[in-house]
Design a protein around this motif. Structure first.
Motif, PDB file in Angstrom:
ATOM      1  N   ALA A   1      14.145 -26.311 -32.008  1.00  0.00           N
ATOM      2  CA  ALA A   1      14.305 -26.918 -33.333  1.00  0.00           C
ATOM      3  C   ALA A   1      12.990 -26.756 -34.085  1.00  0.00           C
ATOM      4  CB  ALA A   1      14.691 -28.389 -33.204  1.00  0.00           C
ATOM      5  N   PRO A   2      12.735 -25.561 -34.665  1.00  0.00           N
ATOM      6  CA  PRO A   2      11.454 -25.322 -35.326  1.00  0.00           C
ATOM      7  C   PRO A   2      11.392 -25.875 -36.743  1.00  0.00           C
ATOM      8  CG  PRO A   2      12.806 -23.359 -35.430  1.00  0.00           C
ATOM      9  CD  PRO A   2      13.599 -24.371 -34.639  1.00  0.00           C
ATOM     10  N   LYS A   3      10.224 -26.373 -37.112  1.00  0.00           N
ATOM     11  CA  LYS A   3       9.918 -26.765 -38.495  1.00  0.00           C
ATOM     12  C   LYS A   3       8.505 -26.276 -38.787  1.00  0.00           C
ATOM     13  CE  LYS A   3      12.808 -30.883 -39.190  1.00  0.00           C
ATOM     14  NZ  LYS A   3      12.793 -32.339 -39.552  1.00  0.00           N
ATOM     15  N   ASP A   4       8.388 -25.276 -39.649  1.00  0.00           N
ATOM     16  CA  ASP A   4       7.085 -24.700 -39.989  1.00  0.00           C
ATOM     17  C   ASP A   4       6.335 -24.279 -38.725  1.00  0.00           C
ATOM     18  OD1 ASP A   4       7.667 -25.336 -42.644  1.00  0.00           O
ATOM     19  OD2 ASP A   4       6.746 -27.307 -42.455  1.00  0.00           O
ATOM     20  N   ALA A   5       7.042 -23.626 -37.824  1.00  0.00           N
ATOM     21  CA  ALA A   5       6.438 -23.227 -36.547  1.00  0.00           C
ATOM     22  C   ALA A   5       5.554 -22.004 -36.715  1.00  0.00           C
ATOM     23  CB  ALA A   5       7.534 -22.931 -35.520  1.00  0.00           C
TER      24      ALA A   5
ATOM     25  N   GLY B   1       6.478 -27.127 -34.164  1.00  0.00           N
ATOM     26  CA  GLY B   1       6.017 -26.737 -35.485  1.00  0.00           C
ATOM     27  C   GLY B   1       5.279 -27.808 -36.252  1.00  0.00           C
ATOM     28  N   GLN B   2       4.589 -27.369 -37.303  1.00  0.00           N
ATOM     29  CA  GLN B   2       3.752 -28.263 -38.096  1.00  0.00           C
ATOM     30  C   GLN B   2       4.559 -29.308 -38.872  1.00  0.00           C
ATOM     31  OE1 GLN B   2       0.570 -26.048 -40.239  1.00  0.00           O
ATOM     32  NE2 GLN B   2       1.341 -24.263 -39.127  1.00  0.00           N
ATOM     33  N   GLY B   3       5.837 -29.038 -39.039  1.00  0.00           N
ATOM     34  CA  GLY B   3       6.691 -29.995 -39.738  1.00  0.00           C
ATOM     35  C   GLY B   3       6.887 -31.297 -38.984  1.00  0.00           C
ATOM     36  N   TYR B   4       6.470 -31.347 -37.720  1.00  0.00           N
ATOM     37  CA  TYR B   4       6.620 -32.555 -36.907  1.00  0.00           C
ATOM     38  C   TYR B   4       5.324 -33.355 -36.788  1.00  0.00           C
ATOM     39  CZ  TYR B   4      11.131 -30.663 -35.448  1.00  0.00           C
ATOM     40  OH  TYR B   4      12.424 -30.186 -35.440  1.00  0.00           O
TER      41      TYR B   4
ATOM     42  N   VAL C   1       6.976 -29.383 -28.039  1.00  0.00           N
ATOM     43  CA  VAL C   1       5.866 -28.621 -27.464  1.00  0.00           C
ATOM     44  C   VAL C   1       4.905 -28.226 -28.577  1.00  0.00           C
ATOM     45  CG1 VAL C   1       7.219 -27.754 -25.528  1.00  0.00           C
ATOM     46  CG2 VAL C   1       7.074 -26.406 -27.619  1.00  0.00           C
ATOM     47  N   GLY C   2       3.636 -28.163 -28.233  1.00  0.00           N
ATOM     48  CA  GLY C   2       2.595 -27.863 -29.199  1.00  0.00           C
ATOM     49  C   GLY C   2       1.942 -29.131 -29.711  1.00  0.00           C
ATOM     50  N   SER C   3       0.701 -29.025 -30.100  1.00  0.00           N
ATOM     51  CA  SER C   3      -0.081 -30.190 -30.522  1.00  0.00           C
ATOM     52  C   SER C   3       0.522 -30.909 -31.720  1.00  0.00           C
ATOM     53  CB  SER C   3      -1.514 -29.757 -30.854  1.00  0.00           C
ATOM     54  OG  SER C   3      -2.151 -29.201 -29.719  1.00  0.00           O
TER      55      SER C   3
END
Length: 365
Positions: A287-291, A322-325, A334-336
Protein backbone atom coordinates in the motif's frame (compact mmCIF):
# COMPACT_ATOMS: atom_id res chain seq x y z
CA UNK A 1 37.92 5.05 -1.67
CA UNK A 2 38.70 1.96 0.42
CA UNK A 3 37.94 -1.71 -0.18
CA UNK A 4 35.24 -1.72 2.51
CA UNK A 5 33.44 1.39 1.17
CA UNK A 6 30.03 1.24 -0.50
CA UNK A 7 28.80 4.39 -2.27
CA UNK A 8 25.09 4.86 -3.02
CA UNK A 9 23.35 7.62 -4.94
CA UNK A 10 19.66 7.91 -5.82
CA UNK A 11 17.79 9.84 -8.50
CA UNK A 12 16.77 9.90 -12.14
CA UNK A 13 19.54 12.01 -13.73
CA UNK A 14 21.74 8.96 -14.22
CA UNK A 15 24.61 10.69 -16.01
CA UNK A 16 25.05 13.35 -13.35
CA UNK A 17 24.59 10.77 -10.58
CA UNK A 18 27.43 8.76 -12.11
CA UNK A 19 29.73 11.77 -12.27
CA UNK A 20 28.98 12.74 -8.68
CA UNK A 21 29.62 9.23 -7.39
CA UNK A 22 32.94 9.01 -9.23
CA UNK A 23 33.96 12.42 -7.85
CA UNK A 24 33.15 11.33 -4.31
CA UNK A 25 35.08 8.10 -4.82
CA UNK A 26 38.00 10.15 -6.24
CA UNK A 27 38.35 7.75 -9.14
CA UNK A 28 40.92 9.93 -10.89
CA UNK A 29 43.33 9.62 -7.97
CA UNK A 30 42.77 5.86 -7.87
CA UNK A 31 43.66 5.54 -11.56
CA UNK A 32 46.65 7.86 -11.31
CA UNK A 33 48.67 7.93 -14.53
CA UNK A 34 46.76 9.77 -17.29
CA UNK A 35 48.29 7.47 -19.91
CA UNK A 36 46.74 4.29 -18.56
CA UNK A 37 44.48 2.22 -20.79
CA UNK A 38 41.02 2.45 -19.22
CA UNK A 39 38.11 0.21 -20.17
CA UNK A 40 34.43 0.43 -19.28
CA UNK A 41 32.87 -3.03 -19.21
CA UNK A 42 29.03 -2.80 -19.20
CA UNK A 43 26.50 -5.65 -19.36
CA UNK A 44 25.23 -6.20 -22.90
CA UNK A 45 23.98 -9.73 -22.39
CA UNK A 46 21.23 -9.43 -24.98
CA UNK A 47 19.78 -6.97 -27.49
CA UNK A 48 17.19 -5.21 -25.36
CA UNK A 49 16.88 -1.64 -24.10
CA UNK A 50 18.09 -1.03 -20.53
CA UNK A 51 14.52 -0.28 -19.44
CA UNK A 52 13.85 -4.03 -19.67
CA UNK A 53 16.22 -4.64 -16.77
CA UNK A 54 19.00 -6.62 -18.47
CA UNK A 55 21.59 -4.17 -19.81
CA UNK A 56 23.60 -1.25 -18.46
CA UNK A 57 22.11 2.20 -19.08
CA UNK A 58 24.00 4.33 -21.60
CA UNK A 59 23.78 7.30 -19.23
CA UNK A 60 26.23 5.53 -16.90
CA UNK A 61 28.68 5.19 -19.77
CA UNK A 62 28.19 8.87 -20.64
CA UNK A 63 28.74 9.97 -17.05
CA UNK A 64 31.85 7.84 -16.60
CA UNK A 65 33.37 8.95 -19.91
CA UNK A 66 32.67 12.63 -19.19
CA UNK A 67 34.22 12.31 -15.76
CA UNK A 68 37.33 10.63 -17.15
CA UNK A 69 37.77 13.08 -20.02
CA UNK A 70 37.27 16.08 -17.73
CA UNK A 71 40.08 14.70 -15.54
CA UNK A 72 42.48 14.39 -18.46
CA UNK A 73 42.12 10.69 -19.31
CA UNK A 74 42.02 10.04 -23.05
CA UNK A 75 42.92 6.38 -23.53
CA UNK A 76 39.38 5.09 -22.95
CA UNK A 77 37.44 2.25 -24.58
CA UNK A 78 34.21 0.38 -23.97
CA UNK A 79 34.46 -3.41 -24.30
CA UNK A 80 32.03 -6.27 -23.91
CA UNK A 81 30.77 -9.51 -25.43
CA UNK A 82 27.16 -10.64 -25.32
CA UNK A 83 26.05 -14.11 -24.34
CA UNK A 84 26.34 -17.05 -26.71
CA UNK A 85 23.67 -16.80 -29.42
CA UNK A 86 23.55 -12.99 -29.42
CA UNK A 87 25.70 -10.65 -31.51
CA UNK A 88 27.36 -7.96 -29.42
CA UNK A 89 26.85 -5.43 -32.20
CA UNK A 90 23.07 -5.85 -32.05
CA UNK A 91 23.05 -5.45 -28.27
CA UNK A 92 25.28 -2.37 -28.64
CA UNK A 93 22.69 -0.76 -30.93
CA UNK A 94 19.70 -1.79 -28.82
CA UNK A 95 21.21 -0.19 -25.71
CA UNK A 96 21.84 3.09 -27.56
CA UNK A 97 25.60 2.97 -27.05
CA UNK A 98 26.30 3.99 -30.66
CA UNK A 99 25.10 7.55 -30.00
CA UNK A 100 26.94 7.78 -26.68
CA UNK A 101 30.30 6.65 -28.02
CA UNK A 102 29.97 8.79 -31.15
CA UNK A 103 29.41 11.86 -28.97
CA UNK A 104 32.52 11.26 -26.88
CA UNK A 105 34.66 9.75 -29.67
CA UNK A 106 35.34 6.59 -27.67
CA UNK A 107 35.90 3.25 -29.45
CA UNK A 108 33.95 0.05 -28.81
CA UNK A 109 35.75 -3.29 -28.64
CA UNK A 110 33.59 -6.31 -29.46
CA UNK A 111 35.29 -9.06 -27.46
CA UNK A 112 33.40 -11.73 -29.39
CA UNK A 113 35.77 -10.88 -32.24
CA UNK A 114 38.92 -10.81 -30.10
CA UNK A 115 41.65 -13.42 -29.69
CA UNK A 116 42.22 -15.04 -26.30
CA UNK A 117 44.94 -16.57 -24.17
CA UNK A 118 44.80 -19.27 -21.49
CA UNK A 119 45.79 -18.37 -17.93
CA UNK A 120 46.12 -20.14 -14.60
CA UNK A 121 43.31 -18.92 -12.35
CA UNK A 122 43.96 -20.25 -8.85
CA UNK A 123 44.43 -23.80 -10.10
CA UNK A 124 41.91 -23.63 -12.95
CA UNK A 125 42.81 -22.89 -16.59
CA UNK A 126 40.66 -20.15 -18.12
CA UNK A 127 40.91 -18.30 -21.44
CA UNK A 128 40.52 -14.50 -21.33
CA UNK A 129 40.16 -12.10 -24.26
CA UNK A 130 43.47 -10.42 -25.07
CA UNK A 131 42.15 -6.85 -25.32
CA UNK A 132 40.69 -7.14 -21.81
CA UNK A 133 44.01 -8.37 -20.41
CA UNK A 134 45.84 -5.40 -21.96
CA UNK A 135 43.77 -2.89 -19.96
CA UNK A 136 45.47 -1.04 -17.09
CA UNK A 137 42.28 -0.05 -15.27
CA UNK A 138 38.92 -1.81 -15.66
CA UNK A 139 35.64 -0.23 -14.61
CA UNK A 140 33.18 -3.11 -14.25
CA UNK A 141 29.61 -1.83 -14.90
CA UNK A 142 27.16 -4.65 -14.11
CA UNK A 143 23.39 -4.54 -13.69
CA UNK A 144 22.05 -5.61 -10.28
CA UNK A 145 19.50 -8.28 -11.18
CA UNK A 146 18.26 -11.79 -10.64
CA UNK A 147 19.42 -14.86 -12.55
CA UNK A 148 17.58 -18.12 -13.20
CA UNK A 149 20.70 -20.27 -12.63
CA UNK A 150 22.90 -18.39 -10.18
CA UNK A 151 20.09 -16.59 -8.27
CA UNK A 152 21.71 -13.14 -8.59
CA UNK A 153 24.21 -11.61 -10.98
CA UNK A 154 26.32 -8.50 -10.54
CA UNK A 155 30.06 -7.75 -10.40
CA UNK A 156 31.60 -11.23 -10.31
CA UNK A 157 29.43 -12.79 -12.99
CA UNK A 158 29.61 -9.73 -15.24
CA UNK A 159 33.22 -10.66 -15.96
CA UNK A 160 31.99 -13.53 -18.12
CA UNK A 161 31.93 -10.82 -20.77
CA UNK A 162 35.75 -10.82 -20.97
CA UNK A 163 36.02 -14.50 -21.97
CA UNK A 164 35.44 -16.01 -25.45
CA UNK A 165 32.21 -17.81 -26.32
CA UNK A 166 33.92 -21.19 -26.13
CA UNK A 167 34.72 -20.51 -22.47
CA UNK A 168 31.18 -19.32 -21.77
CA UNK A 169 29.88 -22.66 -23.02
CA UNK A 170 32.42 -24.52 -20.90
CA UNK A 171 31.48 -22.50 -17.81
CA UNK A 172 27.92 -23.77 -18.11
CA UNK A 173 29.06 -27.38 -18.34
CA UNK A 174 31.03 -26.80 -15.12
CA UNK A 175 28.01 -25.41 -13.27
CA UNK A 176 28.93 -21.68 -13.47
CA UNK A 177 29.74 -21.10 -9.78
CA UNK A 178 33.27 -22.53 -9.62
CA UNK A 179 34.53 -21.03 -12.91
CA UNK A 180 33.01 -17.62 -12.13
CA UNK A 181 34.86 -17.51 -8.81
CA UNK A 182 38.15 -18.62 -10.37
CA UNK A 183 37.79 -16.19 -13.30
CA UNK A 184 37.76 -13.30 -10.85
CA UNK A 185 41.20 -14.22 -9.54
CA UNK A 186 42.59 -13.02 -12.90
CA UNK A 187 39.92 -10.65 -14.33
CA UNK A 188 40.37 -6.99 -13.39
CA UNK A 189 37.90 -5.36 -11.00
CA UNK A 190 39.59 -2.01 -10.38
CA UNK A 191 36.28 -0.23 -9.78
CA UNK A 192 32.69 -1.48 -9.84
CA UNK A 193 29.95 0.93 -10.91
CA UNK A 194 26.63 -0.86 -10.46
CA UNK A 195 23.52 -0.04 -12.49
CA UNK A 196 20.76 -0.49 -9.89
CA UNK A 197 18.24 1.54 -11.86
CA UNK A 198 15.73 -1.12 -12.88
CA UNK A 199 17.35 -4.55 -12.86
CA UNK A 200 15.23 -7.59 -13.58
CA UNK A 201 13.61 -9.49 -10.72
CA UNK A 202 14.53 -12.98 -11.89
CA UNK A 203 16.19 -13.28 -15.28
CA UNK A 204 19.50 -12.23 -16.79
CA UNK A 205 17.81 -11.34 -20.09
CA UNK A 206 15.29 -8.93 -18.51
CA UNK A 207 11.52 -8.70 -18.66
CA UNK A 208 10.57 -8.09 -15.01
CA UNK A 209 12.33 -4.79 -14.16
CA UNK A 210 12.07 -3.38 -10.64
CA UNK A 211 12.66 0.36 -10.45
CA UNK A 212 15.27 1.35 -7.84
CA UNK A 213 16.76 4.49 -9.45
CA UNK A 214 20.08 3.95 -7.72
CA UNK A 215 23.75 3.66 -8.69
CA UNK A 216 26.33 1.96 -6.45
CA UNK A 217 30.10 2.10 -6.27
CA UNK A 218 32.56 -0.51 -4.92
CA UNK A 219 36.23 -1.45 -4.99
CA UNK A 220 35.58 -5.04 -3.86
CA UNK A 221 33.53 -7.26 -6.22
CA UNK A 222 32.84 -9.85 -3.51
CA UNK A 223 31.54 -7.18 -1.12
CA UNK A 224 29.46 -5.87 -4.01
CA UNK A 225 27.77 -9.20 -4.66
CA UNK A 226 27.26 -9.90 -0.94
CA UNK A 227 25.53 -6.51 -0.66
CA UNK A 228 23.40 -7.40 -3.68
CA UNK A 229 22.20 -10.51 -1.86
CA UNK A 230 21.01 -8.33 1.02
CA UNK A 231 19.31 -5.97 -1.41
CA UNK A 232 17.41 -8.78 -3.12
CA UNK A 233 16.54 -10.74 0.00
CA UNK A 234 18.98 -13.63 -0.38
CA UNK A 235 21.68 -15.04 1.88
CA UNK A 236 25.24 -15.11 0.54
CA UNK A 237 25.08 -18.90 0.89
CA UNK A 238 22.34 -18.94 -1.76
CA UNK A 239 24.95 -17.88 -4.34
CA UNK A 240 27.91 -20.29 -4.03
CA UNK A 241 30.33 -18.39 -6.28
CA UNK A 242 30.41 -15.45 -3.83
CA UNK A 243 31.73 -17.45 -0.90
CA UNK A 244 34.10 -19.38 -3.15
CA UNK A 245 35.51 -16.11 -4.54
CA UNK A 246 36.09 -14.93 -0.98
CA UNK A 247 37.95 -18.13 -0.13
CA UNK A 248 40.11 -17.64 -3.24
CA UNK A 249 41.14 -14.20 -1.94
CA UNK A 250 39.13 -12.07 -4.39
CA UNK A 251 37.43 -10.01 -1.65
CA UNK A 252 35.28 -10.00 1.47
CA UNK A 253 31.62 -10.79 2.14
CA UNK A 254 31.64 -8.79 5.41
CA UNK A 255 28.79 -6.39 4.63
CA UNK A 256 28.13 -5.90 8.36
CA UNK A 257 31.42 -4.00 8.72
CA UNK A 258 31.26 -2.16 5.40
CA UNK A 259 31.33 1.62 5.30
CA UNK A 260 28.07 2.59 3.56
CA UNK A 261 28.19 6.16 2.21
CA UNK A 262 24.83 7.54 1.03
CA UNK A 263 25.38 10.60 -1.15
CA UNK A 264 21.73 11.66 -1.07
CA UNK A 265 18.25 10.54 -0.03
CA UNK A 266 16.11 8.17 -2.14
CA UNK A 267 13.84 9.81 -4.68
CA UNK A 268 10.06 9.88 -4.44
CA UNK A 269 8.54 7.78 -7.19
CA UNK A 270 4.96 6.78 -6.40
CA UNK A 271 3.09 5.47 -9.39
CA UNK A 272 6.09 4.14 -11.31
CA UNK A 273 5.63 0.55 -10.28
CA UNK A 274 2.90 -0.74 -12.56
CA UNK A 275 5.58 -2.74 -14.35
CA UNK A 276 5.12 -6.28 -15.58
CA UNK A 277 2.35 -8.68 -14.68
CA UNK A 278 4.56 -10.37 -12.10
CA UNK A 279 5.48 -7.08 -10.42
CA UNK A 280 1.80 -6.05 -10.43
CA UNK A 281 0.90 -9.32 -8.71
CA UNK A 282 3.46 -8.71 -5.97
CA UNK A 283 2.35 -5.09 -5.63
CA UNK A 284 -1.10 -6.28 -4.48
CA UNK A 285 0.51 -6.89 -1.10
CA UNK A 286 1.74 -3.29 -0.81
CA UNK A 287 0.00 0.00 0.00
CA UNK A 288 2.37 2.75 -1.22
CA UNK A 289 1.89 6.48 -0.62
CA UNK A 290 4.63 8.70 -2.08
CA UNK A 291 7.01 5.74 -1.92
CA UNK A 292 10.66 6.21 -2.87
CA UNK A 293 12.11 4.03 -5.61
CA UNK A 294 14.70 2.23 -3.51
CA UNK A 295 12.34 1.56 -0.59
CA UNK A 296 9.52 0.25 -2.76
CA UNK A 297 11.92 -1.80 -4.85
CA UNK A 298 13.28 -3.47 -1.72
CA UNK A 299 9.73 -4.40 -0.72
CA UNK A 300 9.05 -5.91 -4.16
CA UNK A 301 12.22 -8.01 -3.91
CA UNK A 302 11.18 -9.18 -0.43
CA UNK A 303 7.68 -10.06 -1.58
CA UNK A 304 9.18 -12.05 -4.42
CA UNK A 305 11.27 -14.08 -1.93
CA UNK A 306 8.13 -14.80 0.11
CA UNK A 307 6.21 -15.69 -3.03
CA UNK A 308 8.96 -18.13 -4.06
CA UNK A 309 8.63 -19.75 -0.65
CA UNK A 310 4.84 -20.06 -1.06
CA UNK A 311 4.22 -17.64 1.83
CA UNK A 312 1.98 -15.07 0.12
CA UNK A 313 -1.76 -15.59 0.38
CA UNK A 314 -4.81 -13.54 -0.52
CA UNK A 315 -6.27 -11.65 2.41
CA UNK A 316 -2.93 -10.64 3.93
CA UNK A 317 -2.97 -7.04 5.11
CA UNK A 318 -1.07 -4.87 2.60
CA UNK A 319 2.21 -3.42 3.79
CA UNK A 320 2.24 0.37 4.05
CA UNK A 321 5.27 2.14 2.62
CA UNK A 322 6.18 5.69 1.68
CA UNK A 323 6.46 9.29 2.78
CA UNK A 324 2.70 9.67 2.78
CA UNK A 325 2.61 7.74 6.07
CA UNK A 326 4.91 10.07 8.01
CA UNK A 327 3.44 10.89 11.41
CA UNK A 328 0.45 8.63 10.79
CA UNK A 329 -0.60 5.56 12.71
CA UNK A 330 -1.25 2.19 11.16
CA UNK A 331 -0.89 -1.55 11.53
CA UNK A 332 2.18 -2.73 9.59
CA UNK A 333 4.69 -0.75 7.55
CA UNK A 334 8.27 -0.81 6.29
CA UNK A 335 10.70 2.07 6.03
CA UNK A 336 11.42 4.90 8.44
CA UNK A 337 8.38 6.86 7.21
CA UNK A 338 6.08 4.34 8.97
CA UNK A 339 7.76 4.74 12.37
CA UNK A 340 4.43 5.59 14.06
CA UNK A 341 2.84 2.28 13.04
CA UNK A 342 2.21 -0.49 15.56
CA UNK A 343 4.64 -2.71 13.64
CA UNK A 344 7.33 -0.92 11.65
CA UNK A 345 10.69 -1.82 10.14
CA UNK A 346 13.19 1.05 10.14
CA UNK A 347 15.50 1.81 7.24
CA UNK A 348 15.84 4.35 4.44
CA UNK A 349 15.64 2.15 2.50
CA UNK A 350 15.44 -1.13 4.44
CA UNK A 351 17.15 -4.15 2.89
CA UNK A 352 14.98 -6.81 1.29
CA UNK A 353 16.55 -9.46 3.53
CA UNK A 354 15.40 -7.54 6.61
CA UNK A 355 11.93 -7.02 5.14
CA UNK A 356 11.57 -10.77 4.56
CA UNK A 357 12.35 -11.52 8.21
CA UNK A 358 10.10 -8.69 9.44
CA UNK A 359 7.09 -9.77 7.37
CA UNK A 360 7.45 -13.44 8.27
CA UNK A 361 7.40 -12.51 11.94
CA UNK A 362 4.59 -9.96 11.79
CA UNK A 363 2.40 -11.72 9.24
CA UNK A 364 2.80 -14.90 11.29
CA UNK A 365 4.05 -16.99 8.33
Amino acid sequence: MNQQDIFLIHGTDYKEMTKRLLEQADLAADIGDKQKKIALKPNLVTSSPPSQGATTHGELLAGAIEYLQEHGFKNIAVMESSWVGEKTGRAFQAAGYDAVLKKYQVPFVDLQKDTSTEYQAAGMKIRVCDKAVQVDYMINMPVLKGHCQTTVTCALKNNKGVIPNSEKRRFHTLGLHKPIAHLNTIARNDFILVDNICGDLDFEEGGNPVVMNRILGFKDPVLCDAFVCDCMGYAVEDVPYIGLAERLGVGSTDVAHANVICLNAPTEAEGRFGGTRKVQKLAQFAAPKDACSACYGSLIYALDRLNDAGKLNKGMEPVSIGQGYRGKEGEIGVGSCTSCFQKSLAGCPPKAADIVRFLMENWGI
